[in-house]
Design a protein around this motif. Structure first.
Motif, mmCIF file in Angstrom:
data_model
loop_
_atom_site.group_PDB
_atom_site.id
_atom_site.type_symbol
_atom_site.label_atom_id
_atom_site.label_comp_id
_atom_site.label_asym_id
_atom_site.label_seq_id
_atom_site.Cartn_x
_atom_site.Cartn_y
_atom_site.Cartn_z
ATOM 1 N N GLU A 72 0.829 -1.205 0.000
ATOM 2 C CA GLU A 72 0.000 0.000 0.000
ATOM 3 C C GLU A 72 0.864 1.256 0.000
ATOM 4 N N HIS A 73 1.992 1.209 0.726
ATOM 5 C CA HIS A 73 2.883 2.365 0.745
ATOM 6 C C HIS A 73 3.494 2.587 -0.636
ATOM 7 N N GLU A 74 3.847 1.507 -1.319
ATOM 8 C CA GLU A 74 4.396 1.621 -2.658
ATOM 9 C C GLU A 74 3.359 2.214 -3.608
ATOM 10 N N VAL A 75 2.095 1.795 -3.459
ATOM 11 C CA VAL A 75 1.021 2.351 -4.278
ATOM 12 C C VAL A 75 0.881 3.839 -4.001
ATOM 13 N N TRP A 76 0.964 4.220 -2.748
ATOM 14 C CA TRP A 76 0.837 5.627 -2.358
ATOM 15 C C TRP A 76 1.929 6.472 -3.020
ATOM 16 N N LEU A 77 3.152 5.928 -3.110
ATOM 17 C CA LEU A 77 4.261 6.677 -3.690
ATOM 18 C C LEU A 77 4.164 6.770 -5.219
ATOM 19 N N THR A 78 3.695 5.701 -5.830
ATOM 20 C CA THR A 78 3.744 5.626 -7.295
ATOM 21 C C THR A 78 2.460 6.058 -7.990
ATOM 22 N N GLN A 79 1.321 6.056 -7.273
ATOM 23 C CA GLN A 79 0.051 6.375 -7.914
ATOM 24 C C GLN A 79 -0.633 7.616 -7.351
ATOM 25 N N ASN A 80 -0.098 8.183 -6.281
ATOM 26 C CA ASN A 80 -0.666 9.412 -5.727
ATOM 27 C C ASN A 80 -0.546 10.531 -6.765
ATOM 28 N N PRO A 81 -1.655 11.096 -7.229
ATOM 29 C CA PRO A 81 -1.591 12.111 -8.290
ATOM 30 C C PRO A 81 -0.699 13.304 -7.942
ATOM 31 N N PHE A 82 -0.670 13.702 -6.668
ATOM 32 C CA PHE A 82 0.154 14.846 -6.292
ATOM 33 C C PHE A 82 1.644 14.495 -6.367
ATOM 34 N N CYS A 83 2.007 13.254 -5.980
ATOM 35 C CA CYS A 83 3.400 12.819 -6.103
ATOM 36 C C CYS A 83 3.807 12.755 -7.571
ATOM 37 N N ILE A 84 2.921 12.231 -8.396
ATOM 38 C CA ILE A 84 3.203 12.143 -9.828
ATOM 39 C C ILE A 84 3.366 13.545 -10.421
ATOM 40 N N PHE A 85 2.525 14.478 -9.994
ATOM 41 C CA PHE A 85 2.605 15.857 -10.480
ATOM 42 C C PHE A 85 3.949 16.477 -10.120
ATOM 43 N N ALA A 86 4.421 16.266 -8.876
ATOM 44 C CA ALA A 86 5.690 16.846 -8.443
ATOM 45 C C ALA A 86 6.850 16.297 -9.263
ATOM 46 N N VAL A 87 6.815 14.987 -9.552
ATOM 47 C CA VAL A 87 7.887 14.370 -10.343
ATOM 48 C C VAL A 87 7.822 14.837 -11.790
ATOM 49 N N ARG A 88 6.631 14.873 -12.350
ATOM 50 C CA ARG A 88 6.468 15.235 -13.760
ATOM 51 C C ARG A 88 6.883 16.675 -14.036
ATOM 52 N N THR A 89 6.543 17.571 -13.127
ATOM 53 C CA THR A 89 6.829 18.993 -13.347
ATOM 54 C C THR A 89 8.166 19.428 -12.775
ATOM 55 N N GLY A 90 8.738 18.608 -11.878
ATOM 56 C CA GLY A 90 9.966 19.006 -11.200
ATOM 57 C C GLY A 90 9.733 20.070 -10.144
ATOM 58 N N ASP A 91 8.473 20.326 -9.829
ATOM 59 C CA ASP A 91 8.103 21.355 -8.852
ATOM 60 C C ASP A 91 7.863 20.682 -7.505
ATOM 61 N N ARG A 92 8.895 20.587 -6.690
ATOM 62 C CA ARG A 92 8.789 19.903 -5.398
ATOM 63 C C ARG A 92 7.961 20.696 -4.396
ATOM 64 N N TYR A 93 7.924 22.015 -4.555
ATOM 65 C CA TYR A 93 7.249 22.868 -3.578
ATOM 66 C C TYR A 93 6.134 23.654 -4.267
ATOM 67 N N GLN A 124 -3.722 20.107 -2.383
ATOM 68 C CA GLN A 124 -2.450 19.952 -1.675
ATOM 69 C C GLN A 124 -1.508 21.083 -2.047
ATOM 70 N N THR A 125 -0.694 21.485 -1.067
ATOM 71 C CA THR A 125 0.382 22.434 -1.314
ATOM 72 C C THR A 125 1.600 21.936 -0.563
ATOM 73 N N ARG A 126 2.780 22.199 -1.099
ATOM 74 C CA ARG A 126 4.020 21.707 -0.494
ATOM 75 C C ARG A 126 4.966 22.865 -0.203
ATOM 76 N N LEU A 127 5.681 22.727 0.920
ATOM 77 C CA LEU A 127 6.597 23.774 1.362
ATOM 78 C C LEU A 127 7.977 23.176 1.605
ATOM 79 N N PRO A 128 9.055 23.946 1.382
ATOM 80 C CA PRO A 128 10.396 23.442 1.672
ATOM 81 C C PRO A 128 10.605 23.276 3.166
ATOM 82 N N GLY A 129 11.368 22.242 3.546
ATOM 83 C CA GLY A 129 11.685 22.001 4.946
ATOM 84 C C GLY A 129 13.189 21.975 5.158
#
Length: 256
Positions: A72-93, A124-129
Motif C-alpha cells: 500500500e505504501h508503494e502504491v501511495w508513492l507511485t500512484q498518488n496524483p500529487f506525487c506524480i505531479f511533483a515528479v512530472r513537473t519538477g516542482d517539489r514545492y 495539496q500544497t508543499r513547502l520546503p523544509g
C-alpha cells in the motif's frame, strides 16, 4: 486577505504556547476554507518517510489508525496524483493544486490508489523544509470542489506557514546550542598552557605578571594569546573570556 492576516497574527501565539501548532493550523484552516479532513506532514524527500504528522480531525489516542502495508505504501508513492505531479513537473514545492488540476478523474478511478483512498475533492500544497525535507498540507472534503477563492486563500497562507517552520527550525538550533556550556568550547581547542594563560587573564593579570607567574617571556605570553584568539575566533581578551565562560575581575586586583 483579512482572513490571511488574522491567521498570521494567531499563528505566532499558537506557536509560542505549544510545542508544535500543527493541529491548531489544521483546525484554523478548516474554518477558513471548509473541509472534512486534512493532514500536515513533514516528509524525508529521499524516501518519503514521515518525520512529523498531524491529522484533522485528530484521532483519540486509543482510536483506530491505518497502518499501510509495504504494498500500500508503494502504491501511495507511485500512484498518488500529487506525487506524480511533483515528479512530472519538477516542482517539489508547488502552490495549492486541486486533485482535478493534476489528474484526469476518469483515469484516476481506474487506479489501485483510488480503490484504497477513494476520490473526494482534495487540494495539496508543499513547502520546503530543513535538510532536504518538505511539508505537505493536504485538505479533503465531500461535495463541491475547492473554489478559486479557497485556492487563493491557501496560497496567501503559504508565506506564514513557511515563516512558522523557519522559526521552529531556528528555535531548535538555538536550543541545541544552549545545552553546550560555554566553558566546554575551549576544552578541545586550547592547550594546557593556553588555558593557564587564559585563567590568569581572567584573574586580571597583565602580560608581564603572567610571564613572571609562568616563568616565560612577555613575548611568549603574547604568542599564546594570539593562538588563543585564532582558535576561539575572537579578537580580544574580553571576547576570549566570554567565549570560554570565564568571568574576569578588575585588573588591578591581581597586580600586587
Amino acid at each position: 486577505m483579512e482572513a490571511a492576516l488574522a491567521f498570521a497574527a494567531e499563528v505566532s501565539t499558537a506557536a509560542s504556547e505549544t510545542d508544535r501548532a500543527d493541529l491548531w493550523l489544521l483546525e484554523r484552516i478548516s474554518r477558513l476554507v471548509g473541509l472534512e479532513a486534512g493532514s500536515y506532514a513533514q516528509l524525508e524527500t529521499s524516501s518519503s518517510r514521515f518525520l512529523s504528522y498531524a491529522e484533522y480531525p485528530a484521532r483519540p489516542a486509543d482510536g483506530p489508525s491505518w497502518t499501510p502495508t509495504e504494498h500500500e505504501h508503494e502504491v501511495w508513492l507511485t500512484q498518488n496524483p500529487f506525487c506524480i505531479f511533483a515528479v512530472r513537473t519538477g516542482d517539489r514545492y508547488f502552490s495549492a493544486r486541486r486533485l482535478t488540476d493534476v489528474v484526469d478523474l476518469r483515469t484516476f478511478r481506474q487506479t489501485e490508489f483510488f480503490e484504497i483512498t477513494g476520490a473526494r475533492p482534495a487540494v495539496q500544497t508543499r513547502l520546503p523544509g530543513e535538510a532536504g525535507t518538505h511539508w505537505c498540507l493536504t485538505l479533503k472534503r465531500t461535495g463541491a470542489n475547492f473554489t478559486v477563492r479557497d485556492m487563493l486563500l491557501l496560497d496567501a497562507l503559504r508565506p506564514f506557514l513557511m515563516t512558522y517552520e523557519a522559526h521552529r527550525a531556528l528555535a531548535a538550533k538555538i536550543a541545541a546550542l544552549q545545552v553546550v556550556r560555554p566553558d566546554t568550547i575551549a576544552d578541545g581547542r586550547l592547550s594546557a598552557r593556553e588555558n593557564e594563560v587564559l585563567d590568569l587573564v581572567a584573574g586580571g593579570a597583565a602580560n608581564a605578571a603572567i610571564a613572571e607567574r609562568l616563568w616565560i617571556s612577555p613575548g611568549t605570553v603574547r604568542k599564546h594569546l594570539e593562538h588563543i584568539y585564532l582558535k576561539l575566533e575572537v579578537s580580544s581578551r574580553t571576547a576570549a573570556l566570554a567565549r570560554t565562560g570565564r568571568s574576569s575581575v578588575a585588573p588591578d586586583t591581581m597586580r600586587t
